[in-house]
Every structure is written in structure tokens, then in C-alpha cells.
Design an enzyme around this catalytic site. Structure first.
Site, PDB file in Angstrom:
ATOM      1  N   GLY A  84      36.178  44.888  37.128  1.00 35.50           N
ATOM      2  CA  GLY A  84      35.110  44.070  37.703  1.00 35.50           C
ATOM      3  C   GLY A  84      35.156  44.192  39.213  1.00 35.50           C
ATOM      4  CB  CYS A 119      24.776  34.233  46.273  1.00 38.93           C
ATOM      5  SG  CYS A 119      26.443  34.050  45.628  1.00 38.93           S
ATOM      6  N   GLY A 190      33.869  38.335  35.345  1.00 36.16           N
ATOM      7  CA  GLY A 190      32.745  37.427  35.572  1.00 36.16           C
ATOM      8  C   GLY A 190      32.301  36.682  34.331  1.00 36.16           C
ATOM      9  CD  GLU A 257      17.892  21.095  32.207  1.00 34.06           C
ATOM     10  OE1 GLU A 257      18.099  22.099  32.897  1.00 34.06           O
ATOM     11  OE2 GLU A 257      18.639  20.724  31.268  1.00 34.06           O
ATOM     12  CB  THR A 351      46.836  36.234  31.905  1.00 34.95           C
ATOM     13  OG1 THR A 351      47.690  37.378  31.797  1.00 34.95           O
ATOM     14  CG2 THR A 351      45.587  36.605  32.690  1.00 34.95           C
ATOM     15  CB  ILE A 356      47.398  40.817  32.553  1.00 33.55           C
ATOM     16  CG1 ILE A 356      47.923  42.067  31.825  1.00 33.55           C
ATOM     17  CG2 ILE A 356      45.871  40.820  32.598  1.00 33.55           C
ATOM     18  CD1 ILE A 356      47.391  42.256  30.411  1.00 33.55           C
ATOM     19  CB  ALA A 358      42.386  36.522  34.591  1.00 35.73           C
ATOM     20  CB  VAL A 359      40.463  36.172  39.949  1.00 34.12           C
ATOM     21  CG1 VAL A 359      41.918  36.371  40.263  1.00 34.12           C
ATOM     22  CG2 VAL A 359      39.734  37.517  40.065  1.00 34.12           C
ATOM     23  CG  ASP A 361      31.775  33.413  37.622  1.00 37.92           C
ATOM     24  OD1 ASP A 361      32.253  32.770  38.563  1.00 37.92           O
ATOM     25  OD2 ASP A 361      30.603  33.838  37.599  1.00 37.92           O
TER      26      ASP A 361
HETATM   27  P1  FAD Z   1      31.101  38.842  39.102  1.00 40.99           P
HETATM   28  O1  FAD Z   1      30.846  38.736  40.553  1.00 40.99           O
HETATM   29  O2  FAD Z   1      29.986  38.535  38.167  1.00 40.99           O
HETATM   30  O3  FAD Z   1      31.643  40.296  38.815  1.00 40.99           O
HETATM   31  C1  FAD Z   1      32.063  40.681  37.543  1.00 40.99           C
HETATM   32  C2  FAD Z   1      31.779  42.158  37.382  1.00 40.99           C
HETATM   33  O4  FAD Z   1      32.614  42.663  36.351  1.00 40.99           O
HETATM   34  C3  FAD Z   1      30.355  42.433  36.919  1.00 40.99           C
HETATM   35  O5  FAD Z   1      29.675  43.211  37.884  1.00 40.99           O
HETATM   36  C4  FAD Z   1      30.509  43.169  35.592  1.00 40.99           C
HETATM   37  O6  FAD Z   1      29.615  44.241  35.455  1.00 40.99           O
HETATM   38  C5  FAD Z   1      31.933  43.674  35.670  1.00 40.99           C
HETATM   39  N1  FAD Z   1      32.570  43.836  34.360  1.00 40.99           N
HETATM   40  C6  FAD Z   1      32.631  42.922  33.359  1.00 40.99           C
HETATM   41  N2  FAD Z   1      33.340  43.408  32.323  1.00 40.99           N
HETATM   42  C7  FAD Z   1      33.725  44.646  32.682  1.00 40.99           C
HETATM   43  C8  FAD Z   1      34.473  45.655  32.013  1.00 40.99           C
HETATM   44  N3  FAD Z   1      34.969  45.455  30.793  1.00 40.99           N
HETATM   45  N4  FAD Z   1      34.680  46.836  32.663  1.00 40.99           N
HETATM   46  C9  FAD Z   1      34.190  47.035  33.921  1.00 40.99           C
HETATM   47  N5  FAD Z   1      33.475  46.113  34.581  1.00 40.99           N
HETATM   48  C10 FAD Z   1      33.247  44.929  33.972  1.00 40.99           C
HETATM   49  N6  FAD Z   1      27.812  31.421  43.662  1.00 40.99           N
HETATM   50  C11 FAD Z   1      27.897  30.714  44.793  1.00 40.99           C
HETATM   51  O7  FAD Z   1      28.994  30.291  45.152  1.00 40.99           O
HETATM   52  N7  FAD Z   1      26.774  30.454  45.542  1.00 40.99           N
HETATM   53  C12 FAD Z   1      25.548  30.909  45.193  1.00 40.99           C
HETATM   54  O8  FAD Z   1      24.569  30.687  45.900  1.00 40.99           O
HETATM   55  C13 FAD Z   1      25.436  31.673  44.014  1.00 40.99           C
HETATM   56  N8  FAD Z   1      24.244  32.149  43.615  1.00 40.99           N
HETATM   57  C14 FAD Z   1      24.181  32.946  42.518  1.00 40.99           C
HETATM   58  C15 FAD Z   1      22.953  33.475  42.145  1.00 40.99           C
HETATM   59  C16 FAD Z   1      22.860  34.293  41.036  1.00 40.99           C
HETATM   60  C17 FAD Z   1      21.537  34.846  40.640  1.00 40.99           C
HETATM   61  C18 FAD Z   1      24.018  34.591  40.273  1.00 40.99           C
HETATM   62  C19 FAD Z   1      23.935  35.478  39.071  1.00 40.99           C
HETATM   63  C20 FAD Z   1      25.245  34.058  40.625  1.00 40.99           C
HETATM   64  C21 FAD Z   1      25.342  33.228  41.749  1.00 40.99           C
HETATM   65  N9  FAD Z   1      26.540  32.661  42.126  1.00 40.99           N
HETATM   66  C22 FAD Z   1      26.619  31.915  43.261  1.00 40.99           C
HETATM   67  C23 FAD Z   1      27.751  32.832  41.310  1.00 40.99           C
HETATM   68  C24 FAD Z   1      28.650  33.914  41.849  1.00 40.99           C
HETATM   69  O9  FAD Z   1      27.900  35.079  42.018  1.00 40.99           O
HETATM   70  C25 FAD Z   1      29.789  34.140  40.865  1.00 40.99           C
HETATM   71  O10 FAD Z   1      30.494  32.934  40.720  1.00 40.99           O
HETATM   72  C26 FAD Z   1      30.754  35.208  41.338  1.00 40.99           C
HETATM   73  O11 FAD Z   1      30.078  36.414  41.545  1.00 40.99           O
HETATM   74  C27 FAD Z   1      31.853  35.394  40.293  1.00 40.99           C
HETATM   75  O12 FAD Z   1      32.682  36.436  40.657  1.00 40.99           O
HETATM   76  P2  FAD Z   1      33.454  37.271  39.546  1.00 40.99           P
HETATM   77  O13 FAD Z   1      34.206  38.325  40.278  1.00 40.99           O
HETATM   78  O14 FAD Z   1      34.169  36.367  38.648  1.00 40.99           O
HETATM   79  O15 FAD Z   1      32.298  37.918  38.657  1.00 40.99           O
END
Ligand code: FAD
Length: 470
Positions: A84, A119, A190, A257, A351, A356, A358-359, A361
Site C-alpha cells: 500500500g 483528500c 487502507g 441519509e 501485529t 509484520i 500494520a498502519v 485505515d
Molecule cells: P490508503 O491511503 O487508502 O492507501 C492504501 C493503498 O493500498 C491503496 O492505494 C490500495 O490500492 C493499496 N492496496 C490495498 N491492498 C493492496 C495489496 N494487497 N497490494 C498492493 N496494494 C494494496 N482523511 C483526512 O484526514 N482528511 C480528509 O479530508 C480526507 N478526505 C478524504 C477524501 C476521500 C475522497 C477519501 C477516499 C479519503 C479521505 N480521507 C481523508 C481519508 C484518508 O485518505 C485515509 O484515511 C488515508 O488515506 C488512509 O491511509 P492508508 O495508508 O491506510 O490507506
């Protein structure tokens, strides 16, 4: 000892002069032996990153210090694989490189881009953010040239083999699969947008908003169909940001909603101000009624049918009813999940397998106010957790994730809503005693131009006055 650590880079001779903040002591002279003991203590308690320990070893080339530096770098992993490449994963990769020049870092991303600003997606639909390139914080090429991080885009990690410490990486363009070894694996996959199996969920014209391709698809659909009417299903942060931007583009907007209010984390009386504001701006709010299904009309538009028997006509529908942590990889690998469905981690983001991490969402974290495990899909905690995982991986403990208080702010058609900590309904649910106060003061002195009311609800502990939520 801490001051000695900060001073390490200033060591100039065996009798080093070290400057310390004025409030503490003006100038102190340490003998080199004192500094050596202090720095050894720091390195053994892992306060110093490996890179500083190396520098220290060069500055004070005694056998003891060399041994200590060698031990620190022997403990550091050689290969870190990150799954990710957006918020948590990209932050982790960058921080790892800052802590070590030597570790081999490979970052796998299923999608076409790493490190993009999800975002900003709603604002790119309306072209408030006019150039798409502004969303791309760092490309794969930049990751290579700035940080020497190997990035594999359009590559999905499909399995984890914990015994052999390998992952299976599938190139989504060619279908080719490869086993990739790791010393440490970081999961930052995520959360996926919820798409429940209700009738019509796959109809054209119905979108979720998660990736750059999603954003492009909504934009193209609106343009191509000359869309005039939008229904946004779900009144959370992303839903309201979509309303803000669709309204800005001149579309008629409705929000459907299931709950009796938008912005579910906030208390209803505070959100009532927003309800009035949105209705004043011409947005129709259909509250307390969930979606039962979608139907396509002969003209190609969509009818959103509700459980309450209503039908709302739309040229474009945005489904923003929440997200679900992406835990399949972790679950298949036998890592523990929590009650909320996220990956269970300790405060160092480990974890149940110590190799391993994890961070983001995908993980459950402790709520600082309620002390319950919770899911907080926000970029701030994801970035911080990515950096903390990197610290812990490189032995820079005690770097700890203390928990979340869910701080969030959103602008909706000229009104700003912000919250942090627990709401009154949460405090009631978990049984934490509280008192509350409302204020409706100006944001600055009323006689000075531009003053406006700020409506605040403050929740605090009746025993010690500790603030529990705003
Ligand atoms: P992500 O940033 O989602 O990244 C995870 C990535 O992992 C994805 O790109 C996915 O393709 C990849 N992945 C998953 N499984 C695999 C796999 N098996 N192999 C390879 N790659 C993989 N947060 C805020 O704080 N403020 C905001 O204003 C805000 N606005 C947002 C608006 C939108 C439209 C969205 C969708 C989210 C928003 N967020 C906001 C939330 C924020 O974007 C997320 O909380 C943050 O990006 C989470 O980070 P992450 O690294 O956990 O996951």
C-alpha cells in the site's frame, strides 16, 4: 542524557564543549568519556537511530562505541516490504529512509499511483483543484530518486507466507507472479468504500470516490451526460465534500441519509445548524431513510429507491456510506483482527506477528477518551502510524502511538464544522460522566470587520475539568 544526544553532532574534540538550552544550563563541558557513556546508554535504550549511532562511532572511535554501533546496525532489518503506497505506506517508506541509508525498501501499490492526496479528490471533480498533478504528492520516480525506494505500481500482494517470510506479488498488467522476501513487512492497505449487495448497485452512473480513476470517472460522466441532478447517498465527510463540489458545479443535490442527521459522529443539535445552512443553499436533505435499491430509467437516469418508499431521480449517484478496513491479506495470514474488524496492533504498530506491522485505515486503534478500540479512517493517524512503525522497525523505541481523538474539520458551502474527542452521545453510550457548555461567541472582537459567530459545545469531566470533546 537527552541534551547530550542532541549535542552529539557538535562533538569536536575529546573535551567537547556542548551548548544546552539557556533555560537549563548555559554551557557545560563534558569529558569525552561522559559523552561516550551517555551515548551508549541512549543507543542501548534505542533512543538514537542507527544513522546517528554510526556518526557517533566515527566521532568517538573507541572500540566500545564501534561495537555498540555494529550491534545496532546488525539488529536493523535488511529488507522492508510495504503493502500500500498512499498515506501510511508512503510515510513509512520515507521515514525508514531518513533513519537508515542501508535498508532495502520496496513498496507495492495495487493502483496506478502512489502517494496521492485522496483528500483532494472531491475538489478535483469540480476543478476547484484544477490540475490533477497537484494531487500527486510524490511519484514512483521521485520515490526512487529522493529516497532510493523501489516502487512497484499496479502490483498486488496476494498472499503472505509467514514461515518463509515472503509475499506473492502479482503484476496486474502482465499477470506475472513473484515471491518477494522480507525481513519486515508493513501492511498499509487502507479501507475499501462500502458497496452493499442491494439491487442496482452496479448500475452505470453510480460511483464511489476512493481513487484517481474514480474521480476521473465521475468527472467524465457528469460532462458526457450533461448531468443536472445528483443524489449523494450518505452524509458523512466524503458525502458532504461531494455535495459541496457538485453544488459548486451547478448540479441540484440531494442527500439521502439513513440516520436523522448528517455528520454522524457529531451531536444532533450541533449538526442542526448545518442542516439549516445546507437547505438555505438549496440542498435537499432526505434524512432518516435508507436506500433500498437503484433502478435505471429508459432515459438512462437512475432512480434511488428508499426503504421509506420514496424515489429520487438522479443523473449521477455518489455512494459514500462508509469504508471497511482491507484485512483479507492479514486475515488469510492468520494475523489477529479486532472486534471492529480492523487489524489488531500494539502501540508500536506491530501485529500479532512481530515481523509484520500494520498502519492506517486497516488497523484498530485505541480512542484516547473512551479507551475503546476504534476505526479512524483519517490521513493524520495513518501518516503518523506509518512514521511510528518505521521508528520501531529501526529500533528507535520508545516511539509509540498513543491513540486517536478523531480530530476532523470539514467545510460545507461556506460553513466549517470541526470536532475532536468524544461527542455527548458517545460519552453517554460508554458511561463516562460529563458536563457540557455551549458558547456562541464571535471569532474575534465584534467591532473589527469580519467577525462571525462560532458555536461551540464543550464536554468536560465534572471531577477534574479535563476536556473530553468539542
Ligand atoms: P490508503 O491511503 O487508502 O492507501 C492504501 C493503498 O493500498 C491503496 O492505494 C490500495 O490500492 C493499496 N492496496 C490495498 N491492498 C493492496 C495489496 N494487497 N497490494 C498492493 N496494494 C494494496 N482523511 C483526512 O484526514 N482528511 C480528509 O479530508 C480526507 N478526505 C478524504 C477524501 C476521500 C475522497 C477519501 C477516499 C479519503 C479521505 N480521507 C481523508 C481519508 C484518508 O485518505 C485515509 O484515511 C488515508 O488515506 C488512509 O491511509 P492508508 O495508508 O491506510 O490507506
Amino acid at each position: 542524557v537527552i541534551h547530550a544526544a542532541h549535542a552529539v553532532s557538535r562533538i569536536s574534540s575529546r573535551n567537547a564543549r556542548v551548548r544546552i538550552p539557556r533555560s537549563q544550563v548555559h554551557t557545560v563541558t563534558f569529558r569525552a568519556s561522559v559523552l561516550q557513556s551517555a551515548s551508549m546508554l541512549l543507543a542501548s535504550s534505542r533512543l538514537l537511530p542507527a544513522v546517528t549511532t554510526d556518526r557517533l562511532a566515527r566521532s568517538l572511535p573507541t572500540r566500545a562505541v564501534r561495537r555498540m554501533a555494529a550491534r545496532a546496525s546488525a539488529a536493523a532489518p535488511k529488507k522492508v516490504v510495504i503493502v500500500g503506497g498512499v498515506a501510511g505506506g508512503a510515510s513509512c517508506a520515507a521515514r525508514l529512509r531518513r533513519l537508515s541509508e542501508d535498508v532495502e525498501i520496496t513498496l507495492f501499490e495495487r493502483g496506478p499511483y502512489v502517494s496521492f492526496a485522496n483528500c483532494g479528490l472531491p475538489y478535483a471533480v469540480s476543478e476547484v483543484i484544477a490540475e490533477e498533478s497537484k494531487l500527486l504528492v510524490a511519484s514512483a520516480a521521485k520515490f526512487k530518486s529522493w529516497f532510493n525506494v523501489e516502487v512497484k505500481e499496479a502490483t498486488e500482494i496476494t498472499t503472505i507466507n509467514r514461515e518463509q517470510k515472503t509475499v506473492t506479488a502479482k503484476n496486474l498488467s502482465t499477470g506475472e507472479e513473484k515471491q518477494v522476501p522480507y525481513d519486515v513487512l508493513v501492511l498499509s492497505p487502507g479501507a475499501a468504500a462500502l458497496k452493499p449487495p442491494i439491487p442496482g448497485i452496479h448500475l452505470p452512473g453510480l460511483f464511489t470516490m476512493k481513487t484517481i480513476p474514480d474521480m476521473r470517472a465521475v468527472k467524465a460522466w457528469i460532462k458526457e451526460k450533461k448531468a443536472k441532478k445528483a443524489v449523494v447517498v450518505g452524509g458523512g465527510f466524503i458525502g458532504l465534500e461531494m455535495v459541496e463540489n457538485l453544488h459548486h458545479m451547478g448540479l441540484d443535490c440531494k442527500v439521502v441519509e439513513m440516520l436523522p442527521q448528517v455528520m454522524p459522529p457529531l451531536d444532533p443539535e450541533m449538526v442542526e445548524l448545518l442542516h439549516h445552512h445546507m437547505r438555505d443553499k438549496g440542498v435537499e436533505l432526505c434524512l432518516g431513510d435508507g436506500v433500498a435499491g437503484f433502478e435505471q430509467t429508459d432515459s438512462g437516469s437512475i432512480v434511488v429507491k428508499t426503504a421509506g418508499g420514496k424515489a429520487h431521480d438522479a443523473d449521477v449517484v455518489i455512494l459514500s456510506i462508509g469504508v471497511r478496513p482491507e484485512t483479507k491479506l492479514a486475515k488469510d495470514a492468520g494475523l489477529e483482527l479486532g472486534k471492529r474488524g480492523g487489524i489488531r496492533v500494539d502501540d508500536g504498530m506491530r501485529t500479532t506477528d512481530s515481523s509484520i506491522f500494520a498502519v492506517g485505515d486497516a488497523v484498530e486503534v485505541k480512542d484516547l477518551v473512551t479507551n475503546e478500540y476504534t476505526l479512524i479512517p483519517l490521513a493524520g493517524p495513518a501518516n503518523r502510524q506509518g512514521r511510528i512503525a518505521a521508528d520501531v522497525i529501526m529500533g528507535k523505541e520508545p516511539s509509540k502511538f498513543r491513540g486517536v481523538q478523531g480530530t476532523a474539520v470539514v467545510g460545507v458551502m461556506g460553513m466549517t464544522l470541526a470536532s475532536t474527542g468524544a461527542s455527548e452521545k458517545t460519552l453517554k453510550r460508554v458511561g463516562i460522566p460529563y458536563q457540557k457548555v455551549y458558547t456562541h461567541a464571535n471569532n474575534h472582537a465584534g467591532y473589527y470587520p469580519g467577525a462571525g459567530a462560532v458555536d461551540i459545545k464543550l464536554l468536560f469531566s465534572p471531577t477534574d475539568g479535563k476536556i473530553l470533546g468539542i
